[in-house]
Structures are given as C-alpha cells and as structure tokens.
Motif scaffolding. Structure first.
Motif, mmCIF file in Angstrom:
data_model
loop_
_atom_site.group_PDB
_atom_site.id
_atom_site.type_symbol
_atom_site.label_atom_id
_atom_site.label_comp_id
_atom_site.label_asym_id
_atom_site.label_seq_id
_atom_site.Cartn_x
_atom_site.Cartn_y
_atom_site.Cartn_z
ATOM 1 N N ASN A 88 -1.722 -22.238 0.430
ATOM 2 C CA ASN A 88 -2.551 -22.044 -0.760
ATOM 3 C C ASN A 88 -2.167 -20.533 -1.413
ATOM 4 N N GLN A 89 -2.309 -19.791 -0.518
ATOM 5 C CA GLN A 89 -1.844 -18.546 -1.137
ATOM 6 C C GLN A 89 -0.405 -18.268 -1.438
ATOM 7 N N VAL A 90 0.551 -18.945 -0.987
ATOM 8 C CA VAL A 90 1.739 -18.809 -1.402
ATOM 9 C C VAL A 90 2.085 -19.651 -2.770
ATOM 10 N N ARG A 91 1.250 -20.744 -3.153
ATOM 11 C CA ARG A 91 1.133 -21.596 -4.358
ATOM 12 C C ARG A 91 0.689 -20.419 -5.376
ATOM 13 N N LYS A 92 -0.471 -19.864 -4.800
ATOM 14 C CA LYS A 92 -0.995 -18.886 -5.686
ATOM 15 C C LYS A 92 -0.227 -17.606 -6.321
ATOM 16 N N LYS A 93 0.484 -16.921 -5.375
ATOM 17 C CA LYS A 93 1.102 -15.726 -5.880
ATOM 18 C C LYS A 93 2.637 -16.106 -6.371
ATOM 19 N N GLY A 94 3.003 -17.130 -5.950
ATOM 20 C CA GLY A 94 4.299 -17.498 -6.538
ATOM 21 C C GLY A 94 5.565 -16.623 -5.396
ATOM 22 N N GLU A 95 6.621 -17.158 -5.610
ATOM 23 C CA GLU A 95 7.878 -16.824 -4.724
ATOM 24 C C GLU A 95 7.989 -15.136 -5.208
ATOM 25 N N GLU A 96 8.191 -14.842 -6.150
ATOM 26 C CA GLU A 96 8.388 -13.523 -6.624
ATOM 27 C C GLU A 96 7.667 -12.556 -6.031
ATOM 28 N N ASP A 97 6.000 -12.784 -6.073
ATOM 29 C CA ASP A 97 5.149 -11.713 -5.726
ATOM 30 C C ASP A 97 5.169 -11.528 -4.173
ATOM 31 N N ILE A 98 5.586 -12.532 -3.476
ATOM 32 C CA ILE A 98 5.425 -12.631 -2.067
ATOM 33 C C ILE A 98 6.536 -11.456 -1.781
ATOM 34 N N GLU A 99 7.842 -11.492 -2.318
ATOM 35 C CA GLU A 99 8.795 -10.479 -2.089
ATOM 36 C C GLU A 99 8.429 -9.145 -2.315
ATOM 37 N N LYS A 100 7.445 -9.075 -3.374
ATOM 38 C CA LYS A 100 7.077 -7.529 -3.836
ATOM 39 C C LYS A 100 6.113 -6.903 -2.760
ATOM 40 N N VAL A 101 5.366 -7.794 -1.723
ATOM 41 C CA VAL A 101 4.533 -7.306 -0.891
ATOM 42 C C VAL A 101 5.075 -6.348 0.171
ATOM 43 N N ASP A 102 4.433 -5.350 0.311
ATOM 44 C CA ASP A 102 5.257 -4.675 1.647
ATOM 45 C C ASP A 102 4.842 -5.018 2.844
ATOM 46 N N TYR A 103 5.531 -5.114 4.125
ATOM 47 C CA TYR A 103 4.914 -5.276 5.336
ATOM 48 C C TYR A 103 4.774 -4.221 6.210
ATOM 49 N N GLN A 104 3.693 -4.057 6.761
ATOM 50 C CA GLN A 104 3.426 -3.121 7.801
ATOM 51 C C GLN A 104 2.988 -4.108 9.134
ATOM 52 N N ILE A 105 3.594 -3.498 10.061
ATOM 53 C CA ILE A 105 3.263 -4.043 11.437
ATOM 54 C C ILE A 105 1.542 -3.330 11.951
ATOM 55 N N GLU A 106 0.784 -4.162 11.748
ATOM 56 C CA GLU A 106 -0.835 -3.770 12.096
ATOM 57 C C GLU A 106 -0.752 -3.220 13.567
ATOM 58 N N GLY A 107 -1.479 -1.916 13.454
ATOM 59 C CA GLY A 107 -1.573 -1.516 14.744
ATOM 60 C C GLY A 107 -0.379 -1.062 15.628
ATOM 61 N N ALA A 108 0.916 -0.818 14.959
ATOM 62 C CA ALA A 108 1.956 -0.642 15.665
ATOM 63 C C ALA A 108 2.023 0.595 16.655
ATOM 64 N N MET A 109 1.987 0.488 18.082
ATOM 65 C CA MET A 109 2.330 1.463 19.044
ATOM 66 C C MET A 109 3.504 1.546 19.585
ATOM 67 N N ASN A 110 4.436 0.903 19.201
ATOM 68 C CA ASN A 110 5.704 0.526 19.817
ATOM 69 C C ASN A 110 6.737 1.661 19.111
ATOM 70 N N SER A 111 7.992 1.613 19.659
ATOM 71 C CA SER A 111 8.846 2.644 19.120
ATOM 72 C C SER A 111 9.362 2.133 17.814
ATOM 73 N N ALA A 112 9.974 3.130 17.214
ATOM 74 C CA ALA A 112 10.483 2.739 15.796
ATOM 75 C C ALA A 112 11.653 1.813 15.597
ATOM 76 N N GLU A 113 12.270 1.536 16.695
ATOM 77 C CA GLU A 113 13.311 0.496 16.873
ATOM 78 C C GLU A 113 12.737 -0.753 16.995
ATOM 79 N N LEU A 114 11.731 -0.963 17.728
ATOM 80 C CA LEU A 114 11.047 -2.111 18.071
ATOM 81 C C LEU A 114 10.290 -2.602 16.763
ATOM 82 N N ASP A 115 9.715 -1.684 16.203
ATOM 83 C CA ASP A 115 9.021 -1.896 14.782
ATOM 84 C C ASP A 115 9.867 -2.541 13.925
#
Length: 175
Positions: free
Chosen positions: A75-102
């Motif tokens: 439902n979220q994908v349908r609402k946002k549309g394909e273009e909007d999804i690509e604009k959302v930044d991705y953040q790894i939640e609670g990342a305590m790993n190395s930068a390479e692993l992230d």
C-alpha cells in the motif's frame, strides 16, 4: 471488561513474543526505502492485536503478521509511487557495525529492491528470517514449487547484481 482485555493482551503476547525477533528482521528488510521499519512493526502488530478475536488459529499469528506487513508495504509503494521511493534516503537503524559492513548491507538492500517483489520477499523470508518453504508458501499464498522457483531465480538475479559490488563500494567510499 478490563479482565477480558487483560486476558486478550496475555494471550496475544504469549503468541507474539517468540516470533518478535523474526518479525522485526523481516520488517527491517522489507521496509527499506519505503517506510520506517519501526512504523511497519507497530502498524502490523496493532492490526494483529485489533483482529486477535478474528484469528482462528492463534498459533499461526506469524502468518497473519507477515501478510499484514507485506500488505502495508504494498500500500505504501502504491501511495508513494516509484519515483518517490528512490528519493528516500536509507539509514541503517542502530548501526554499530563497521563502515564497510554498513555499506555492504545498504548495497545488499539496494540490490534486493531491483528484483521482483515475490522473489525479494521469498529471499527475505527464507534467508533472513529462516522460514521454511512451506511457511513461505502460506504467507505468500502460492505453491511450494513457486516459492522454490522464486528463491532460485532470486538468488541468481541477486548474485548477478552483486558481482560488481566491490568496485562500486570502493568508488563510493573514495568519493
């Protein structure tokens, strides 16, 4: 009335607690670039709790949760549309790993988003959450044979997409 509500809460939590970790992992993988995984977990869990009396087989709460989460994402994908999804930044939640692993995890999720919905979901359920092929067939409402095909093809497509990862990752870090 309060006693009935408490009994409902206890019964729900008894079934939910053992599957919580798997459900959160599924939501983290599926919510990538669509919505916050915490919101997905909360929304799906709330819907499951609200419909607790309607769920006939209480021990199959996980199927209800995974299907509900899947529908929320669609439902979220349908609402946002394909273009909007690509604009959302991705953040790894609670990342305590190395930068390479992230970077590798972010790249994996990015590549997972390039394969079809059914293949991506089958891979997440099988490889990340450890569900059996039979359980995935129930969650996706397809045959076990189709789940096997989706897993095989999904792995093949993901492997092809991931082959040039080291070059891209190094270039991204260098920039």
């Amino acid at each position: 009335m309060r006693i009935k509500e408490r009994n409902k809460q206890k019964a729900f939590m008894k079934e939910y607690t053992p599957i919580h970790e798997n459900f959160v992992r599924f939501c983290q993988a599926r919510a990538h670039k669509v919505m916050s995984y915490e919101d997905l977990v909360s929304e799906a869990t709330l819907k499951a709790y609200q419909n607790w009396e309607k769920i006939k087989k209480k021990d199959s709460l996980n199927y209800f949760l995974f299907t509900t989460a899947r529908n929320i994402i669609l439902n979220q994908v349908r609402k946002k549309g394909e273009e909007d999804i690509e604009k959302v930044d991705y953040q790894i939640e609670g990342a305590m790993n190395s930068a390479e692993l992230d970077l590798e995890i972010a790249y994996l999720y990015e590549q997972l988003n390039k394969i079809s919905e059914a293949k991506r979901e089958a891979l997440i359920l099988f490889e990340i959450n450890g569900f059996s092929i039979k359980e995935i067939a129930v969650i996706q409402d397809v045959s076990e044979g189709l789940v096997k095909v989706n897993l095989s093809r999904g792995r093949k497509e993901l492997r092809a997409l991931m082959t040039d990862m080291p070059k891209q990752a190094v270039e991204t870090v260098a920039i």
